[in-house]
Each structure stands twice: as structure tokens, then as C-alpha cells.
Design an enzyme around this catalytic site. Structure first.
Site, PDB file in Angstrom:
ATOM      1  N   CYS A   8      58.717  29.843 138.772  1.00  0.00           N
ATOM      2  CA  CYS A   8      59.927  29.091 139.048  1.00  0.00           C
ATOM      3  C   CYS A   8      59.953  28.879 140.550  1.00  0.00           C
ATOM      4  O   CYS A   8      59.819  29.827 141.316  1.00  0.00           O
ATOM      5  CB  CYS A   8      61.148  29.896 138.616  1.00  0.00           C
ATOM      6  N   GLU A  29      31.359  64.824 125.237  1.00  0.00           N
ATOM      7  CA  GLU A  29      30.735  63.515 125.040  1.00  0.00           C
ATOM      8  C   GLU A  29      31.810  62.436 125.028  1.00  0.00           C
ATOM      9  O   GLU A  29      32.924  62.692 124.609  1.00  0.00           O
ATOM     10  CB  GLU A  29      30.020  63.484 123.668  1.00  0.00           C
ATOM     11  N   CYS A  74      62.627  26.651 134.245  1.00  0.00           N
ATOM     12  CA  CYS A  74      62.816  28.099 134.356  1.00  0.00           C
ATOM     13  C   CYS A  74      63.904  28.523 133.362  1.00  0.00           C
ATOM     14  O   CYS A  74      65.013  27.990 133.408  1.00  0.00           O
ATOM     15  CB  CYS A  74      63.227  28.473 135.779  1.00  0.00           C
ATOM     16  N   CYS A  81      67.185  29.805 135.449  1.00  0.00           N
ATOM     17  CA  CYS A  81      68.039  28.970 136.295  1.00  0.00           C
ATOM     18  C   CYS A  81      67.863  27.482 136.019  1.00  0.00           C
ATOM     19  O   CYS A  81      68.477  26.655 136.687  1.00  0.00           O
ATOM     20  CB  CYS A  81      67.756  29.261 137.769  1.00  0.00           C
ATOM     21  N   LYS A  90      41.760  62.283 122.414  1.00  0.00           N
ATOM     22  CA  LYS A  90      41.921  60.833 122.516  1.00  0.00           C
ATOM     23  C   LYS A  90      42.693  60.456 123.777  1.00  0.00           C
ATOM     24  O   LYS A  90      43.579  61.187 124.220  1.00  0.00           O
ATOM     25  CB  LYS A  90      42.692  60.307 121.299  1.00  0.00           C
ATOM     26  N   ASP A 110      33.857  54.034 120.475  1.00  0.00           N
ATOM     27  CA  ASP A 110      34.754  53.383 119.519  1.00  0.00           C
ATOM     28  C   ASP A 110      33.975  52.372 118.678  1.00  0.00           C
ATOM     29  O   ASP A 110      34.011  51.174 118.922  1.00  0.00           O
ATOM     30  CB  ASP A 110      35.887  52.689 120.294  1.00  0.00           C
ATOM     31  N   TYR A 121      24.431  61.192 118.127  1.00  0.00           N
ATOM     32  CA  TYR A 121      25.088  62.428 118.592  1.00  0.00           C
ATOM     33  C   TYR A 121      25.095  63.566 117.576  1.00  0.00           C
ATOM     34  O   TYR A 121      25.673  64.613 117.830  1.00  0.00           O
ATOM     35  CB  TYR A 121      26.530  62.129 119.015  1.00  0.00           C
ATOM     36  N   LYS A 170      33.780  59.516 123.383  1.00  0.00           N
ATOM     37  CA  LYS A 170      33.994  59.156 121.975  1.00  0.00           C
ATOM     38  C   LYS A 170      33.842  57.641 121.862  1.00  0.00           C
ATOM     39  O   LYS A 170      34.691  56.885 122.319  1.00  0.00           O
ATOM     40  CB  LYS A 170      35.379  59.603 121.507  1.00  0.00           C
ATOM     41  N   CYS A 187      67.385  31.305 142.151  1.00  0.00           N
ATOM     42  CA  CYS A 187      67.143  31.745 140.770  1.00  0.00           C
ATOM     43  C   CYS A 187      67.552  33.210 140.654  1.00  0.00           C
ATOM     44  O   CYS A 187      67.046  34.063 141.384  1.00  0.00           O
ATOM     45  CB  CYS A 187      65.673  31.578 140.418  1.00  0.00           C
TER      46      CYS A 187
HETATM   47  S1  IVH Z   1      30.815  63.908 116.148  1.00  0.00           S
HETATM   48  C1  IVH Z   1      31.557  66.431 112.620  1.00  0.00           C
HETATM   49  N1  IVH Z   1      30.541  62.621 118.431  1.00  0.00           N
HETATM   50  O1  IVH Z   1      34.477  59.542 115.922  1.00  0.00           O
HETATM   51  C2  IVH Z   1      31.398  65.631 113.845  1.00  0.00           C
HETATM   52  N2  IVH Z   1      31.714  61.551 116.665  1.00  0.00           N
HETATM   53  O2  IVH Z   1      37.032  60.373 114.732  1.00  0.00           O
HETATM   54  C3  IVH Z   1      31.709  64.240 113.624  1.00  0.00           C
HETATM   55  N3  IVH Z   1      32.515  59.315 117.229  1.00  0.00           N
HETATM   56  O3  IVH Z   1      33.465  59.756 112.579  1.00  0.00           O
HETATM   57  C4  IVH Z   1      31.314  63.277 114.599  1.00  0.00           C
HETATM   58  N4  IVH Z   1      31.720  59.245 119.256  1.00  0.00           N
HETATM   59  O4  IVH Z   1      32.479  57.897 114.063  1.00  0.00           O
HETATM   60  C5  IVH Z   1      31.035  62.597 117.178  1.00  0.00           C
HETATM   61  N5  IVH Z   1      30.205  61.595 120.489  1.00  0.00           N
HETATM   62  C6  IVH Z   1      30.700  61.555 119.235  1.00  0.00           C
HETATM   63  C7  IVH Z   1      31.401  60.444 118.731  1.00  0.00           C
HETATM   64  C8  IVH Z   1      31.900  60.484 117.441  1.00  0.00           C
HETATM   65  C9  IVH Z   1      32.385  58.588 118.326  1.00  0.00           C
HETATM   66  C10 IVH Z   1      33.260  58.872 116.020  1.00  0.00           C
HETATM   67  C11 IVH Z   1      32.536  59.133 114.716  1.00  0.00           C
HETATM   68  C12 IVH Z   1      33.467  60.021 113.941  1.00  0.00           C
HETATM   69  C13 IVH Z   1      34.777  59.697 114.555  1.00  0.00           C
HETATM   70  C14 IVH Z   1      35.786  60.789 114.341  1.00  0.00           C
END
Ligand code: IVH
Length: 681
Positions: A423, A111, A405, A408, A311, A115, A223, A113, A429
Site C-alpha cells: 500500500c 542419526e 489496500c 485504507c 522430532k 523424511d 541405517y 531422521k 494508512c
Molecule cells: S530406524 C526399529 N533410522 O522413521 C528402527 N528410521 O518413524 C526403525 N527413519 O519407519 C527405524 N530415518 O522410515 C531409523 N536414521 C533412521 C531413520 C529412520 C528415517 C524412518 C523410518 C521409520 C520411521 C519411524
């Protein structure tokens, strides 16, 4: 239909359209029709308050402000994720999990992640009753009213799953475009800006006044879960499917994969599409699909052993911006660079970071003395993302654009519509000379063979040349004594330099490297002004006349070019170089192009080159012949006029003998050229 039924029908119809619009991103009706339904519902609800329902779609606009948030204990702790940063981290994760399981893992769910910030929503008997932030994992804040304003969150659920209690988890976020919009408005109102979309989402969700949250247009992807009482499923992927069926918003990029290779591919794919996504992500999450395996793997106090976040190699840190210096690049672009309090980002100490350009500095309101977020992504130059506006104490100083600049002291210019200052003293230069001299000698300019980029760099580094005109003051002995050079190569370079003095005027104009003035415009200018001095003293309207034909479409473009030309010839450094060129007798005049027969004495003649020549590289001999109008072919035929024979000739010579082709030694060849071209040296 009685009133109650009518109200309920309207609510469910509006909920459906909310789902189409906010969750599926695929509306079925127009905004107008949607508003009509909503207005109708408002009317009925206010006429018949006995049918009030806190989960009615009319209740999503926020409620009166709270004094504080209540605390909520999560019945199942909200864990965090272990972070990995490389393939080998992921390999380790899989290996250790498989060691524990004593079997191979054959299914994962991967999935993006998101932010944002994690939240938990509790549904009892299919009705949304409470929502909270993650907090410390055990206790969070009650943000029910704020969550209700997120239109993609269903307030009631389809009852077919018989969910008695459902604690569903997801990530609240704000789209990149919404974040920019909010910041723009805040800037206009003189309010503190948010540093990034995540901070903006967090700030918006944690508003005591939920009617403010409603305006921010937050969104959410689901999720996971804490308790799903009543659901009997064996896999995470099934859970994701059920989320979709229950009309929860689920990220469309979530995928089931079988092995490490596919995980690696997914990571790469998501990383490459990252920038085009409308929301921020900071990696991928890899989850073991099978719940049984998840259970066996268990968790540490903070993180599960059945999931890991991979990450992206980009880490943001905050540090102090101590000072700003201005760098001048090879093309004359001025770049503000932040001098930072040293900070370790992803294993490297960062002391400098780019601020990109002065427009960006202004837009983001970055100041010296600010605490700033700095990002370093892989090998890319670290960059300042934005200030942490919350850390300001009033002692911060403006970052100003220099008026000269910094390298020069030459004039600088910013074209309309451009973000960069440049410049324009570009012929001398120091920051630009290597690039500019390489341009000066290049094929479409003065065409000085043998002066490649490497050699230009060497000559500049050795201080033999400091501007383009210095080329014409190079001495044979200065070159021949350099390592890797000899009499012959020095001869060649000096000869080629000497010959370039006779280049037509357009080549000289092109060689000056005036921004926006390339080969085509140089030809037009040469034709119109006939002498470099005429161009130097020309009026803008004369220049406009000359280039009008080329740039008929764009008057604005002409304006910029005219300004560039005038600014270029106003700059004393440039005029100084031009005077040096004049003293070296470089041609400043437009002569009739000598495309006539006399200058092409070898026109119609075909040559073959074989063996190694003592005084010419193969390419040099070829160019020479071509310059004089001849052709060089690679195979001998009855159409061949001459074969030039060097050391160790090949089979071509035999063939040429058979065909009675005239055979030239290197000396014969030189004589032929000299006879044909009296001024050839
Ligand atoms: S699963 C035990 N799935 O990332 C499983 N987390 O660094 C915990 N997050 O606290 C979360 N996208 O806030 C999961 N597809 C995703 C996510 C996700 C973002 C965040 C979530 C978690 C943090 C961990």
C-alpha cells in the site's frame, strides 16, 4: 580376454563409477566417458544375450510396467519409532532404558531422521534379489524393479563379509531440488503437483512402470537390518561401518555419542543445519549402540525400546482453507492470510496461517476450498505449505490480488522484481501509521526529540494523531493531561515539534518515507527541485536527472524509484497529508544550509555539565549545545569554557573553580543561549 570377461569387466567398472558418483558424490570420470562405457556394455549385451544378467548396470532404467505389486512378508517385522518432542521426553527415554538395564548407557548412535519411506532390500549370496516397502510393518509391496533404478543401491556386494542372507533397511527419499524440478514439470503439463518431497518419493517408488521411477532420480540412505546372517558384530556403529564398506549409501551425519549432553548438542546442530541439507529430515533418531543392551531392552509390538525419534517441533497437519484475508503490515506489505478450519497442531489450535505472498499463492496454485498442509514450527507464525491436490473436487476458487489496500482503500503497487504488493498510501494508512510516523519524527527525518516509538504508539492509540501531519496540530493540553506527562514534558514536545517545522526540505522528503528514497536521494531531490511542490509536479525525466548521479550504476533501480515517487504523489491520501503539513507551515522550501557562523554561536566553546538541571535532561542540554556548535566534555580542564551547574553538583565544580572556569547557573545558561540565538524560545 573373452567376451564374457569383457562384459563383466565393463559391468564392474560401471558399478564402481556409479558408486563414486551416486554414493560418494565424488565422480572420477566425465559424464562422456561414463556414457561411452555404458554404450559399449549395451552393445555387447545385445550382441551376446546369453550373458544377460538382471543385475547388470544396464538394467537400472526400468522394466515393462507391472499390473500390480506382489506382496512380500518381511521375515522380521519393520518397526516404527516412538516419537519424542522435548529434552524431557529424551530424558524419560534414557531413564527408563537405564532402569531396565540396571546400568548406565555409555554409547549411543545419533542419526538424522530422513523424511522419506522405509524399504527393505534382500541380498542372497551378495546379490540383490528383492526389495519391498515397509507396508504395514509385516507385509509390504514388491518394488524390486523400482529400487533397481536407484543408482546408489549396489546390485551386488563384496563377498568378503560372507553374508548369506542380508536384509538391509533404509529410507528412500528425493532431494528437495529434484522434487521442485518434478513439480515444475508437472505444473507445465497440467498434472497434479506433489505436496512435499516425501509424497513425491512415495509416489515415484510406487510406480507400476519402473521406467517412470527411473526418471525421478530417487535416492536412499541405509541405517538398519532385519537379518544379517553371517555378520558377527556387537554394536550398531560397527554395523554402520560395514554398510559403508559394502558401499551402501550411509548418511554422513551419523555419529556415535556418549551421553545426554552430546545428544542435546547433536539435536541442536542438526536442527540448525536442517535447511541447508539437500533433503528433508524431520528430526533425529537416537539408538542405543550396544546390541546386547538393545536385546535386553527389546520392543513393544510397534516400536523398539532401544531407539527413539526426537522430532523437530514442527508438525504439519492438513485442514480446509475456508477463506483468505489480506493483512497490511507496518511497512505497507500486503500479506494474504488463510482462514482455516481450526486444527490442532502440536498442542495449539491454528485458525490462521500465512500464505506469504501472492506470487507464492500462484506458484503453488493454492485455492479457497483446498485442503491444505499447514506447518507450525515453534513460535513461528503457522504457514500454508501447499494444497493437497488429491483432495480437489472442482469447487475451489482462485485467490485474487485486491486492487486497493484493504485497510485504507489506497493504491497498491508491486515493484518489478519484488514479490510483495504494498500500500503506498503510507502517510495515513492505519496499518502503517505507527511505523511511518516513527520514521517521520526520527533523527534523520524531522528529528523531533521526545517523540520516541512508544510515544508515537500511545498518541496513535489515543487517536490524538492519525497521520504524520497531525503531529503539528497537537495541543499542549492534550499532552500535559496524559498520565506520565506534565507541563514540562508537554512543553518540550510541543517546542520540538514547532522547531521541526523549520527543518530543511531534504529532511521533509526523507520523512515522507517514499520507498527507495532515503537520506542521500532526499538531499539530491531537494537540491534539484528546491520546493516540495516542484518535486510533486516533476516529470520522471527530471527525477531521473536529479538522482542519476547517485544511481548511475543501475538504470533499472532508477526506474523503480521514479515510479515510486510518481505513485506516491498521485495517491490522494498522501496529498491530503501534504496539504495538512503546508497549512501547519512546515517548511517546503530549500534554503541555503545555515551552516554559517551565525547559526553556530557556540562554535569552539567547551562545556561541562554537572548536577541535575531543572528544565533539561542531560542529553537535551548536550544536544542543544551541540546544535549551536559547542562541545560537551566530561572532564574539566584548562580548555573548558563554561561549567553549567544544576542541583547537587559533583566534584567537577570544585575543579572548575580551581581552574577559573566560568560558572553558569541554569538560568545563566538559558540566557547565554537566548542571547546567542534570538529566535530561541
Ligand atoms: S530406524 C526399529 N533410522 O522413521 C528402527 N528410521 O518413524 C526403525 N527413519 O519407519 C527405524 N530415518 O522410515 C531409523 N536414521 C533412521 C531413520 C529412520 C528415517 C524412518 C523410518 C521409520 C520411521 C519411524
Amino acid at each position: 580376454m573373452n567376451i564374457k570377461q569383457e562384459i563383466e569387466r565393463l559391468r564392474s567398472e560401471i558399478n564402481y563409477h556409479n558408486y563414486r558418483y551416486y554414493t560418494l558424490d565424488s565422480p572420477e570420470i566425465s559424464d562422456f566417458d561414463y556414457d561411452t562405457l555404458l554404450t559399449k556394455l549395451y552393445q555387447l549385451e545385445s550382441e551376446y544375450p546369453e550373458y544377460f544378467d538382471s543385475n547388470s548396470p544396464t538394467q537400472r532404467v526400468g522394466a515393462p510396467p507391472l499390473d500390480k505389486f506382489n506382496q512380500i512378508k518381511h521375515s522380521v517385522a519393520m518397526l516404527s519409532l516412538k516419537n519424542g518432542y522435548s529434552r524431557s521426553d529424551i530424558l524419560d527415554f534414557v531413564k527408563s532404558a537405564e532402569d531396565t538395564l540396571q546400568e548406565k548407557i555409555t554409547e549411543y548412535v545419533v542419526e538424522p531422521k530422513i523424511d522419506g519411506l522405509a524399504v527393505e532390500l534382500v541380498y542372497e549370496n551378495n546379490i540383490f534379489i528383492r526389495g519391498s516397502t515397509r507396508g504395514d510393518g509385516n507385509i509390504g509391496e514388491d518394488v524390486t524393479l523400482n529400487l533397481k533404478t536407484i543408482k546408489s543401491i549396489p546390485l551386488t556386494l563384496d563377498s568378503s563379509y560372507n553374508l548369506k542372507r542380508f536384509e538391509v533397511r533404509g529410507e528412500v527419499f528425493i532431494s528437495k531440488s529434484q522434487f521442485l524440478k518434478i513439480n515444475m514439470e508437472r505444473k507445465e503439463n497440467g498434472e497434479q503437483l506433489f505436496a512435499n518431497p516425501r509424497n513425491c518419493a512415495a509416489g515415484s517408488l510406487r510406480q507400476l512402470d519402473s521406467s517412470q521411477t527411473a526418471k525421478r532420480k530417487l535416492d536412499i540412505f541405509f541405517y538398519g537390518f532385519g537379518i544379517a546372517q553371517g555378520l558377527s558384530i556387537a554394536e550398531h556403529s560397527q554395523f554402520i561401518e560395514i554398510l559403508r564398506n559394502l558401499k551402501f549409501k550411509v548418511n554422513p551425519l551419523i555419529k556415535k555419542v556418549d551421553n545426554l549432553d552430546q545428544i542435546f548438542q547433536y539435536y541442536q546442530h542438526i536442527q540448525s543445519t536442517r535447511d541447508s541439507l539437500p533433503y528433508d529430515i524431520d528430526g533425529i533418531v537416537i539408538k542405543v549402540n550396544n546390541f546386547n543392551q538393545q536385546k535386553i531392552l527389546g520392543e513393544t509390538s510397534r516400536t523398539p525400546r532401544w531407539a527413539i525419534a526426537w522430532k523437530f517441533p514442527e508438525i504439519e497437519k492438513s485442514t480446509k482453507l475456508l477463506d483468505v484475508v489480506v493483512q497490511v503490515g507496518r511497512t505497507g506489505v500486503l500479506t494474504p492470510v488463510a482462514i482455516l478450519d481450526p486444527v490442532n497442531i502440536g498442542g495449539a489450535t491454528v485458525t490462521r496461517a500465512t500464505l506469504h505472498n501472492f506470487d507464492e499463492v500462484k506458484l503453488k496454485d493454492i485455492k479457497i476450498g483446498d485442503t491444505v498442509f499447514v506447518k507450525r514450527a515453534g513460535d513461528v507464525i503457522p504457514e500454508v505449505i501447499s494444497p493437497d491436490y488429491t483432495k480437489r473436487n472442482g469447487d475451489e476458487r482462485e485467490i485474487t490480488v485486491p486492487d486497493k489496500c484493504p485497510i485504507c482503500n489506497g493504491a497498491i503497487l508491486k515493484e518489478a522484481g519484488e514479490v510483495n504488493y504494498r500500500c503506498i498510501s503510507n502517510l495515513s494508512c492505519p496499518a502503517q501509521i505507527k511505523g511511518k510516523i516513527s520514521h517521520f519524527v526520527s533523527k534523520n527525518c524531522m528529528d523531533i526529540e521526545g517523540m520516541g516509538e512508544k510515544i508515537v504508539e500511545l498518541f496513535v492509540d489515543l487517536n490524538l494523531i492519525n497521520d504524520a501531519a497531525d503531529i503539528y496540530y497537537l495541543k499542549h493540553s492534550q499532552i500535559s493531561t496524559l498520565e506520565g506527562f506534565g507541563e514540562k514534558s508537554a512543553n518540550n514536545i510541543i517546542t520540538n515539534i514547532e522547531n521541526s517545522k523549520k527543518q530543511p526540505l531534504w529532511r521533509l522528503i526523507n520523512a515522507l518515507g517514499i520507498r527507495g528514497v532515503g537520506e542521500e536521494l532526499s538531499k539530491l531531490l531537494a537540491k534539484k527541485f528546491k520546493h516540495l511542490d516542484q518535486l510533486i509536479t516533476s516529470t520522471p525525466s527530471e527525477i531521473e536527472d536529479a538522482i542519476y548521479k547517485k544511481n548511475r550504476q543501475s538504470r533499472g533501480g532508477n526506474q523503480i524509484i521514479m515510479e515510486n515517487i510518481k505513485a506516491f504523489f498521485k495517491e490522494p491520501h498522501n496529498l491530503n497529508v501534504i496539504e495538512k503539513l503546508r497549512s501547519a507551515c512546515v517548511n517546503f522550501e530549500e534554503r541555503e544550509l545555515t551552516e554559517n557562523k551565525a547559526s553556530k554561536p557556540l562554535a569552539g566553546k567547551t562545556f561541562i555539565l554537572t548536577g541535575t538541571l531543572a528544565n533539561y535532561k542531560r542529553e537535551e542540554a548536550k544536544n542543544l549545545i551541540e546544535k549551536l556548535g559547542g562541545k560537551v566534555s566530561t572532564s574539566v580542564s584548562s580548555a573548558t569554557d563554561y561549567i553549567v551547574v544544576g542541583e547537587n553538583p559533583g566534584s567537577k565544580l570544585d575543579k572548575a573553580k580551581k581552574l577559573n572556569v566560568e560558572i553558569l547557573s541554569e538560568k545563566d545558561f538559558e540566557q547565554l543561549i537566548e542571547i546567542q540565538t534570538p529566535d530561541f524560545k
